[in-house]
Design a protein around this motif. Sequence first.
Motif, PDB file in Angstrom:
ATOM      1  N   PHE A  33       0.822  -1.226   0.000  1.00 16.02           N
ATOM      2  CA  PHE A  33       0.000   0.000   0.000  1.00 16.02           C
ATOM      3  C   PHE A  33       0.852   1.271   0.000  1.00 16.02           C
ATOM      4  O   PHE A  33       0.348   2.365  -0.172  1.00 16.02           O
ATOM      5  CB  PHE A  33      -0.976   0.015   1.198  1.00 16.02           C
ATOM      6  N   ASN A  34       2.204   1.119   0.198  1.00 18.80           N
ATOM      7  CA  ASN A  34       3.098   2.296   0.199  1.00 18.80           C
ATOM      8  C   ASN A  34       2.962   3.062  -1.111  1.00 18.80           C
ATOM      9  O   ASN A  34       2.796   4.282  -1.126  1.00 18.80           O
ATOM     10  CB  ASN A  34       4.543   1.799   0.369  1.00 18.80           C
ATOM     11  N   ASP A  35       3.045   2.326  -2.241  1.00 18.46           N
ATOM     12  CA  ASP A  35       3.022   2.990  -3.553  1.00 18.46           C
ATOM     13  C   ASP A  35       1.668   3.638  -3.832  1.00 18.46           C
ATOM     14  O   ASP A  35       1.596   4.777  -4.300  1.00 18.46           O
ATOM     15  CB  ASP A  35       3.397   1.990  -4.661  1.00 18.46           C
ATOM     16  N   ILE A  36       0.599   2.934  -3.485  1.00 19.04           N
ATOM     17  CA  ILE A  36      -0.748   3.482  -3.736  1.00 19.04           C
ATOM     18  C   ILE A  36      -0.952   4.747  -2.901  1.00 19.04           C
ATOM     19  O   ILE A  36      -1.422   5.783  -3.381  1.00 19.04           O
ATOM     20  CB  ILE A  36      -1.824   2.429  -3.384  1.00 19.04           C
ATOM     21  N   ALA A  37      -0.551   4.668  -1.626  1.00 20.64           N
ATOM     22  CA  ALA A  37      -0.752   5.816  -0.726  1.00 20.64           C
ATOM     23  C   ALA A  37       0.091   7.006  -1.194  1.00 20.64           C
ATOM     24  O   ALA A  37      -0.386   8.145  -1.193  1.00 20.64           O
ATOM     25  CB  ALA A  37      -0.380   5.423   0.698  1.00 20.64           C
ATOM     26  N   ILE A  38       1.332   6.744  -1.624  1.00 17.82           N
ATOM     27  CA  ILE A  38       2.189   7.865  -2.045  1.00 17.82           C
ATOM     28  C   ILE A  38       1.593   8.533  -3.286  1.00 17.82           C
ATOM     29  O   ILE A  38       1.546   9.769  -3.376  1.00 17.82           O
ATOM     30  CB  ILE A  38       3.639   7.398  -2.287  1.00 17.82           C
ATOM     31  N   ALA A  39       1.106   7.743  -4.220  1.00 18.47           N
ATOM     32  CA  ALA A  39       0.509   8.335  -5.425  1.00 18.47           C
ATOM     33  C   ALA A  39      -0.666   9.235  -5.036  1.00 18.47           C
ATOM     34  O   ALA A  39      -0.829  10.342  -5.565  1.00 18.47           O
ATOM     35  CB  ALA A  39       0.067   7.237  -6.389  1.00 18.47           C
ATOM     36  N   LYS A  40      -1.470   8.792  -4.082  1.00 16.18           N
ATOM     37  CA  LYS A  40      -2.619   9.617  -3.650  1.00 16.18           C
ATOM     38  C   LYS A  40      -2.137  10.884  -2.945  1.00 16.18           C
ATOM     39  O   LYS A  40      -2.674  11.972  -3.155  1.00 16.18           O
ATOM     40  CB  LYS A  40      -3.515   8.815  -2.707  1.00 16.18           C
ATOM     41  N   ILE A  41      -1.110  10.728  -2.110  1.00 16.08           N
ATOM     42  CA  ILE A  41      -0.608  11.904  -1.374  1.00 16.08           C
ATOM     43  C   ILE A  41      -0.041  12.929  -2.365  1.00 16.08           C
ATOM     44  O   ILE A  41      -0.267  14.135  -2.222  1.00 16.08           O
ATOM     45  CB  ILE A  41       0.455  11.481  -0.328  1.00 16.08           C
ATOM     46  N   LEU A  42       0.660  12.449  -3.405  1.00 22.95           N
ATOM     47  CA  LEU A  42       1.205  13.373  -4.402  1.00 22.95           C
ATOM     48  C   LEU A  42       0.066  14.129  -5.094  1.00 22.95           C
ATOM     49  O   LEU A  42       0.125  15.352  -5.272  1.00 22.95           O
ATOM     50  CB  LEU A  42       2.048  12.617  -5.438  1.00 22.95           C
ATOM     51  N   ARG A  43      -0.972  13.403  -5.477  1.00 21.94           N
ATOM     52  CA  ARG A  43      -2.089  14.063  -6.174  1.00 21.94           C
ATOM     53  C   ARG A  43      -2.819  15.037  -5.248  1.00 21.94           C
ATOM     54  O   ARG A  43      -3.232  16.121  -5.660  1.00 21.94           O
ATOM     55  CB  ARG A  43      -3.063  12.997  -6.710  1.00 21.94           C
ATOM     56  N   MET A  44      -2.934  14.688  -3.993  1.00 22.45           N
ATOM     57  CA  MET A  44      -3.613  15.596  -3.049  1.00 22.45           C
ATOM     58  C   MET A  44      -2.727  16.792  -2.716  1.00 22.45           C
ATOM     59  O   MET A  44      -3.218  17.916  -2.549  1.00 22.45           O
ATOM     60  CB  MET A  44      -3.997  14.835  -1.780  1.00 22.45           C
TER      61      MET A  44
END
Length: 542
Positions: A61-72
Motif C-alpha cells: 500500500f506504500n506505492d498506492i498511498a504515495i501516489a494519492k498523497i502526491l495528487r492531493m
Amino acid sequence: MQIKTRATRPIEGQKPGTSGLRKTTEVFSRPDFLQNYVQAIFNTIEPAGRTYIVGGDGRYFNDIAIAKILRMAAANGVKKIIVGRGGLLSTPAASHLIRKYGTDGGFILSASHNPGGPKGDFGLKYNTETGGPAAEAITDAIHAETQTLTEYHIAQEDAPEITEEGTFTLGNMTIEVVDPVADYADLMETLIDFDAIRDLISRGFTLRFDAMHAVTGPYAVEILERRLGAKHGSVVNRRPSPDFGGGHPDPNPVWAKDLVDHMMVPDGPDFGAASDGDGDRNMIMGQGIYVTPSDSLAVIAANAHLAPGYADGIAGIARSMPTSAAADRVAEALGIAAHQTPTGWKFFGTLLDAGQVTICGEESAGTGSSHVREKDGLWAVLLWLNIIAARGQSVQQIMEDHWGRFGRTYYSRHDYEAVDSDIAGTIMDDLRAALETLPGKSFAGLTVTEARDFDYTDPVDGSTATSQGIILGFEGGARAVLRLSGTGTQGATIRLYLENHEKPTGNLRQDPQKALERVARAADQIADLEKRTGRSAPDVVT
Ligand code: G16
C-alpha cells in the motif's frame, strides 16, 4: 491540472497515537479513509507554497498511498515534494532529509515494526520542519479536522512514476525523486569513525545485520558492505518486500530469532544487529550475548565520546520512563542531566532542539541522538561498531566492564497482547483507583514503597502529558511499570516493564527472568494480570 473536490464525511478512529496513525491495511484501504486523513493534515498545516519530504518503508500500500498523497499535495497547492526513489525512505533518513533540505515537514508511511501486507498494518505520520513527529497539539488538531471536514481535493491526473531519480511535475507542483540512501550514508560518515571500523573489519571482525526484509536493507548494504568493507552477505534479508517476507519486522529476540540463533553459537559472528520495518529501531548482539535496549542506551551514552560526532562529550541523556535507569547512572557519573519522558520519541524533541540532551533512548529498541529527530537503528549499530573498534573489546567485554563500573540493571518486558480493550481499560482503571492504598503493603514478599501515575511537564515548553503509565516501586529499588501500548492495532496490549538494579559488587551473571521473578510476581498479584486477561503467562517476554 484539473482538481477534483470530493465530498467526504468524518471517519471514526482516526486519532493518531504515539507514532501517527496506525491501522490495519484493510482499514487504510477503505474508500476515502487515507484521503480524509491526508486532507485533515493539509487543513491543519496550510501547505500552499510549501515543500515536503515523502517516503515510507515499502510495505504493501506504500506505492498506492504515495501516489494519492502526491495528487492531493498538488491539489492543495504544495510547491514541491521530495520523495525517495521507489517511495522508499527509512524514518531516520526522512527526518534527515527534512532537516538537510530545510523543508516544511514530511509524510512518513510506515507501521514501523508491525507486519505488513493486505492482512497486515499500515501507518502514516506527519513530521514537522524540525524533522521530528508532530507534537500532540498538532496531532490533536489533525484529529479534530478528521471529525469535521466535508471534502478533500485531489488532482485528476495520475502521479508520475517515481521509480527513477529525476525531476517531474504534477500541475504546478515539482516532484524530485532522490536516492533514498546517499544523504543518510554521508551523514553517518560525519558522526562515526568509518576508518576505525574499516580497519577493524579488515582485520577479520565479522558481523551479521538482519534487515528483516524491510527498509534498512539498501542502507545497510551501502554503508556496511560498500563503504565499510564487510563481506558480501553480511547483510541478510536485505531486499525490502511489501510483506517483509511474511515476517514480523520487530528487532527483538522473539521476532529476530534467526539472528539470535546465529549469534548464540561459539563460532558465530563477532557482532549481530537487526532493524525494524522503517529502520528506526535496533537490536544489538555480540557473540553469545544479547544487549537489552536499556543497556545499549547506557553503553552508547558512556562511550559516545569515542565517535567523532560526539568527541566533545554529550549535553544530557533522555530516556522514556519505562526504560531502565541504567542510563541515569551514566549521566550521574558524567555529571550531566538525565531526563525521563513519556513513551514516544516526540517527547525528546524539545529537549534535543534546546540542546539540553544529545543522546536519547527507549526500552522499545529505539536509540538516537541530536543528528535527527527520530530514533535511528543503523546509527546505533554504527556507533556500537565505533565503540568496539575504539575500545578493542568484544560486546561481552564491553558489557562486563560497564556492569563492573555502574552495576547491572536487570530488565525485562512482559506483554499481554490482543487483550479485550474494555478488560485492559478496567485493569488500568482499577489499578489507578488503588494506587493510594498500595504503599506499605507486601506482595510476593516485596513491600511497595511507591505507587503513582506518571505525569510529565516538558521542561522546555511547559506542555503536559498525564497518566502515562503506572509506576510501582518496591523496597530494595525494584520497579514495575504498567501501561497500555499505543501502537497495536488489535484490541489492547498491556505492557509490564520490570527492573532491578544489582550493585557492581553483586551477582552480575544471573538469568534476567530469575533476577526479576519476585518483582514480576508482585506486579501480577497487584494487577491480577494473568487471571483478568485469561492468560497463564505473558504472550511475549523480551
Ligand atoms: C513508537 C514510538 C516510540 C515508542 C513506541 C512505543 O515506536 O515511536 O517512541 O517507544 O512506539 O510503543 P508502544 O506504545 O506499543 O509501547 P515505533 O518504532 O513503533 O514507531
